[in-house]
Design an enzyme around this catalytic site. Structure first.
Site, PDB file in Angstrom:
ATOM      1  N   SER A  95       0.866  -1.186   0.000  1.00 43.79           N
ATOM      2  CA  SER A  95       0.000   0.000   0.000  1.00 43.79           C
ATOM      3  C   SER A  95       0.893   1.223   0.000  1.00 43.79           C
ATOM      4  CB  SER A  95      -0.905   0.010   1.238  1.00 43.79           C
ATOM      5  OG  SER A  95      -1.397   1.317   1.494  1.00 43.79           O
ATOM      6  N   GLY A  96       0.626   2.161  -0.895  1.00 44.46           N
ATOM      7  CA  GLY A  96       1.420   3.373  -0.955  1.00 44.46           C
ATOM      8  C   GLY A  96       1.255   4.247   0.266  1.00 44.46           C
ATOM      9  N   SER A  97       0.004   4.527   0.669  1.00 43.75           N
ATOM     10  CA  SER A  97      -0.216   5.413   1.820  1.00 43.75           C
ATOM     11  C   SER A  97       0.332   4.785   3.099  1.00 43.75           C
ATOM     12  CB  SER A  97      -1.705   5.745   1.968  1.00 43.75           C
ATOM     13  OG  SER A  97      -2.468   4.582   2.194  1.00 43.75           O
ATOM     14  N   GLY A 145      -1.896   5.164  -2.908  1.00 43.56           N
ATOM     15  CA  GLY A 145      -0.739   4.965  -3.768  1.00 43.56           C
ATOM     16  C   GLY A 145      -0.974   3.909  -4.819  1.00 43.56           C
ATOM     17  N   THR A 146      -1.600   2.785  -4.418  1.00 44.18           N
ATOM     18  CA  THR A 146      -1.846   1.719  -5.395  1.00 44.18           C
ATOM     19  C   THR A 146      -2.889   2.150  -6.425  1.00 44.18           C
ATOM     20  OG1 THR A 146      -3.312   0.710  -3.731  1.00 44.18           O
ATOM     21  CG2 THR A 146      -1.114  -0.235  -3.987  1.00 44.18           C
TER      22      THR A 146
END
Length: 347
Positions: free
Chosen positions: A91-93, A259-260
């Site tokens: 996960s980006g965040s 982010g994803t």
């Protein structure tokens, strides 16, 4: 009577998505890799995720990141991501928040200017570039997972909505990508509940009709994500912006664009031939927060053209402290939990 148990936490957010970083209070988990530790937590100790994402401690819109020992010697620490839908491998965040917490906790000492280090997610190594100014973590850039388009512009009949056209991207999880304008949305805050209801019905229909398989990971479960896409504006030769909203099944509209979700958008834009390596896309949320995705390269993996990318954002620390877990409290379910709490196992 049960003993008093506690967990050490640092609450953070990136783009509005709260990530609760568990920094202490958990026993070492079995597993030779971070991925194996994640699978143990998922299969044998899911009580931690449920405890911190439900009342009275949290809400399903939050995420939880458990710091664990890394298995790769290049990484300073590992982390396991927990969300309402389960255990995403990336996960980006959450990566932006975890990297910030690692710096704020002193696991990696802060240095002025740019510095680099590695984290280990269940998906593997995540390279972190952090910008520190006057002791403040101003930006985190992390590698997005290699992303690709699995299915382009197909349609499905959704009861109460009608025929919906969507594409499927993989960017750490499978995403249904849907044009927001075609469904009558402009992606503003007052649409949040209707976006969630609409996405719920679309994901339910897609999950009922078919599944999707990753070219190396195989079956990674039913499609859990939907990304509403607004029109793309070109702001300069290599910079684009688009309003966006990411939905997590069941029932959650993320505060950030994720982010994803941003990586999935880059994969779609590459597939459609509208961006080139070096181009950047800023996705803007219902709350006017944003992440910037950069398209850094492309390669062929079997039948798929895979997009390499990075995600940049900023995380803020909200609080540091302990929570008390009282298993005599009727609102708290300690099943699948006490066997991994260090305070439940006195020396």
């Amino acid at each position: 009577m049960h003993p008093e148990l506690n967990l050490q936490l640092m609450d953070t957010h990136a783009g509005g998505d709260v990530s609760r970083i568990v920094t202490g209070g958990i026993c070492p988990l079995p597993g030779a890799t971070v991925r194996a530790q994640m699978e143990y937590l998922r299969d044998e100790a899911d009580g931690l995720r449920k405890l911190l994402l439900n009342e009275p401690y949290g809400i399903p819109e939050m995420s939880v990141d458990l710091l664990v020992p890394p298995s790769n010697p290049e990484a300073v620490i590992g982390y396991i991501i927990m969300e309402v839908m389960g255990y995403p491998i990336y996960s980006g965040s959450n990566t932006i928040c975890t990297a910030t917490a690692v710096l704020e906790a002193g696991i990696v000492p802060k240095r002025e200017g740019w510095q680099s280090f590695m984290l280990e997610a269940p998906a593997g190594l995540a390279k972190i570039d952090a910008l520190v100014r006057d002791g403040v973590v101003e930006a985190i850039t992390c590698g997005g997972l290699p992303s690709y388009i699995d299915t382009y512009q197909t349609s499905i009949h959704v009861p109460a909505i009608g025929d919906v056209t969507f594409s499927i991207a993989y960017s750490g999880g499978f995403y249904a990508l849907v044009d927001a304008t075609s469904l009558g949305f402009s992606l503003n805050m007052d649409e949040e509940r209707r976006l969630s209801e609409c996405a719920y019905h679309i994901i339910e229909a897609i999950q009922t009709e078919r599944g999707f398989s990753h070219y190396t990971l195989g079956d990674v479960g039913p499609v859990p994500f939907l990304h509403f896409m607004g029109p793309v504006e070109q702001l300069s030769d290599h910079f684009y912006r688009s309003r966006s909203a990411t939905y997590v099944h069941p029932g959650v509209i993320c505060r950030s664009t994720t982010g994803t979700g941003t990586s999935a958008r880059l994969a779609l834009m590459n597939y459609e031939g509208t961006i080139s390596p070096g181009d950047r896309l800023e996705t803007v949320s219902l709350r006017e927060t944003g992440f910037i995705g950069e398209f850094t390269g492309v390669r062929q993996e079997g039948p798929h053209e895979v997009v390499e990318n990075t995600i940049t954002g900023k995380s803020y620390v909200l609080s540091r402290g302990d929570i008390i877990v009282n298993c005599d409290d009727p609102l708290i379910d300690c099943r699948g939990l006490t066997h991994i709490l260090t305070s439940a196992h006195p020396e």
